[in-house]
Write a protein that holds these residues in place. Structure first.
Motif, PDB file in Angstrom:
ATOM      1  N   GLU A 339       0.833  -1.204   0.000  1.00 15.11           N
ATOM      2  CA  GLU A 339       0.000   0.000   0.000  1.00 15.11           C
ATOM      3  C   GLU A 339       0.868   1.254   0.000  1.00 15.11           C
ATOM      4  OE1 GLU A 339      -2.650  -0.192   3.300  1.00 15.11           O
ATOM      5  OE2 GLU A 339      -3.403  -2.189   2.780  1.00 15.11           O
ATOM      6  N   GLN A 342       2.721   1.848  -3.425  1.00 19.06           N
ATOM      7  CA  GLN A 342       1.885   2.411  -4.487  1.00 19.06           C
ATOM      8  C   GLN A 342       1.771   3.928  -4.390  1.00 19.06           C
ATOM      9  OE1 GLN A 342      -1.810   0.321  -4.155  1.00 19.06           O
ATOM     10  NE2 GLN A 342      -0.962  -1.633  -4.862  1.00 19.06           N
ATOM     11  N   GLU A 345       3.693   6.266  -6.819  1.00 21.93           N
ATOM     12  CA  GLU A 345       3.235   6.551  -8.179  1.00 21.93           C
ATOM     13  C   GLU A 345       2.548   7.914  -8.259  1.00 21.93           C
ATOM     14  OE1 GLU A 345       1.361   3.177 -10.279  1.00 21.93           O
ATOM     15  OE2 GLU A 345       1.488   2.144  -8.355  1.00 21.93           O
TER      16      GLU A 345
END
Length: 440
Positions: A339, A342, A345
């Protein structure tokens, strides 16, 4: 259809007669004096006469006015409410929200004198989805014709039974809920909201089926045994139960009696929104503090288990269970890490680890996207043995969580925890380093 409906009517009345006469026969067996036996025999003959089809239908037609068909009985609001019941027939209108009218085949409830509910059972006899009540509402008495040749009597039956299908007097009551709803500056509608027994029945049937049907039981059995099933399990969470009628639910309505006075209530609480995810950059131990909170139950149960087997011999089942606890903790760790990874990004979190207080190994692990903009970081990711550093941190964390006066965690345990995680991190290196290998 009519002959079949007539057969159902005859069988229904015979079934009620058999129940009543069987009770009298059992009572007669308990009597000893000839006089008592003779009285019961006479009573049995009288009862048998009452349950002749013609006689019973005549009596039922008279008693029909004591009940009413309804989808919204007033007694759910208050057991002494004397207002009118409301019957909502099938609606062809499309509704944007769930209500009684959206039910394709709403269950029909019956209210009134509980002693006359047997009449409701008669009117709800159905063949091919068409009930006797449906036929009588259309003035169709063909199902009753085999039981009398007297047209006047047939008309009396029709008139009597139809009284159960119509509202006798449209009125509210002081014990019913009433709302004054303004429609203009000097006028209002007086609205009396009623409980939908039809909707409660539909919800009750669905929840009961999801919990106690044979299919549901079979699927849950396969789930417990960790076996495959094409069927899915359905659970309704945070369900409350409200009861109506106390020890006499039949005084509220027929469907309420069938539900034993219970009505399920689904949670209407607003959703609890998850806080916006952000990387653990504010403190040095931010990641492990959050991970501790997420896994507090697993680590607590794991510690309790180790304490329970502390004095017992080491066996394969016990070692396997211990390994299963560690696997659960590691899976939670990798999920939490994914989590956070990510987040890199997103433009607002680009290179977030550069300003964090995390260790170098944690930065390389949790912020792999940083390598797209930081060449030195990319080189460190490829060259450094950060997996072993992360594994050692996990092992130290787990030893600390399990430490107890009666449970000392030593280097042996530390080595086992560390090795277990490191092996998984190495196998997942490509996934954890997403973006690194794509950069030429």
């Amino acid at each position: 259809m009519n002959n079949t409906m007539s057969d159902l009517i005859k069988n229904y009345i015979q079934g009620r007669a058999d129940t009543r006469l069987e009770k009298l026969d059992k009572d007669a067996q308990k009597k000893e004096s000839p006089e008592q036996v003779e009285n019961l025999a006479k009573q049995r003959l009288d009862e048998a006469a009452k349950y002749g089809v013609n006689a019973w239908l005549s009596d039922a037609a008279i008693r029909a006015k004591q009940i009413s068909f309804a989808t919204h009985p007033p007694k759910f609001t208050h057991s002494d409410a004397k207002g009118s019941s409301v019957y909502i027939a099938d609606s062809k209108q499309a509704w944007p929200y769930l209500c009684t009218a959206t039910l394709q085949a709403p269950a029909i409830d019956v209210v009134g004198n509980a002693a006359a509910l047997d009449v409701a059972g008669l009117l709800q006899l159905a063949v091919g989805g068409v009930t006797l009540a449906n036929q009588l509402a259309q003035d169709d008495v063909s199902s009753l014709q085999p039981f009398t040749s007297d047209e006047a009597q047939l008309a009396e039956w029709l008139q009597g039974f139809k009284l159960a299908l119509s509202v006798k007097e449209l009125r509210s009551h002081a014990l019913a809920k009433q709302l004054y709803f303004p429609v203009a500056s000097d006028s209002y509608h007086l609205i009396s909201p009623l409980f939908s027994s039809a909707l409660a029945q539909a919800l009750h049937e669905r929840i009961v089926a999801s919990r106690y049907s044979e299919d549901a039981k079979a699927v849950r059995k396969l789930k417990r045994e960790e076996k495959f099933s094409e069927q899915i399990t359905v659970d309704y969470l945070n369900v409350a139960v409200q009861t109506y009628g106390g020890t006499k639910p039949q005084n509220i309505s027929l469907l309420n009696s069938g539900r034993r006075g219970q009505a399920f209530l689904l949670s209407c609480r607003p959703p609890v929104w998850d806080k916006k995810a952000k990387p653990p950059a504010d403190k040095k131990d931010a990641f492990w503090r959050e991970y501790s909170w997420r896994t507090r139950r697993i680590s607590r149960v794991f510690k309790e288990y180790l304490l329970s087997i502390k004095e017992l011999d080491s066996t394969k089942p016990r070692r396997d269970r211990r390994a299963a606890f560690v696997d659960d903790l590691i899976e939670s760790l990798l999920q939490f890490a994914a989590e956070i990874q990510q987040l890199g990004e997103q433009e607002e979190f680009r290179c977030w680890s550069a300003l964090s207080q995390l260790s170098k190994a944690e930065q390389l692990w949790l912020d792999p996207w940083r390598g797209q903009w930081d060449a030195a970081f990319k080189a460190d990711y490829a060259a450094k043995d950060w997996q072993s550093d992360v594994a050692n941190q996990f092992a130290s964390w787990l030893n600390f969580k399990l430490m107890d006066d009666k449970l000392l965690m030593k280097d042996v345990e530390h080595k086992v925890w560390s090795k277990t995680l490191e092996e998984k991190l190495v196998r997942l290196r490509f996934d954890l380093g997403v973006g690194q290998e794509e950069i030429a």
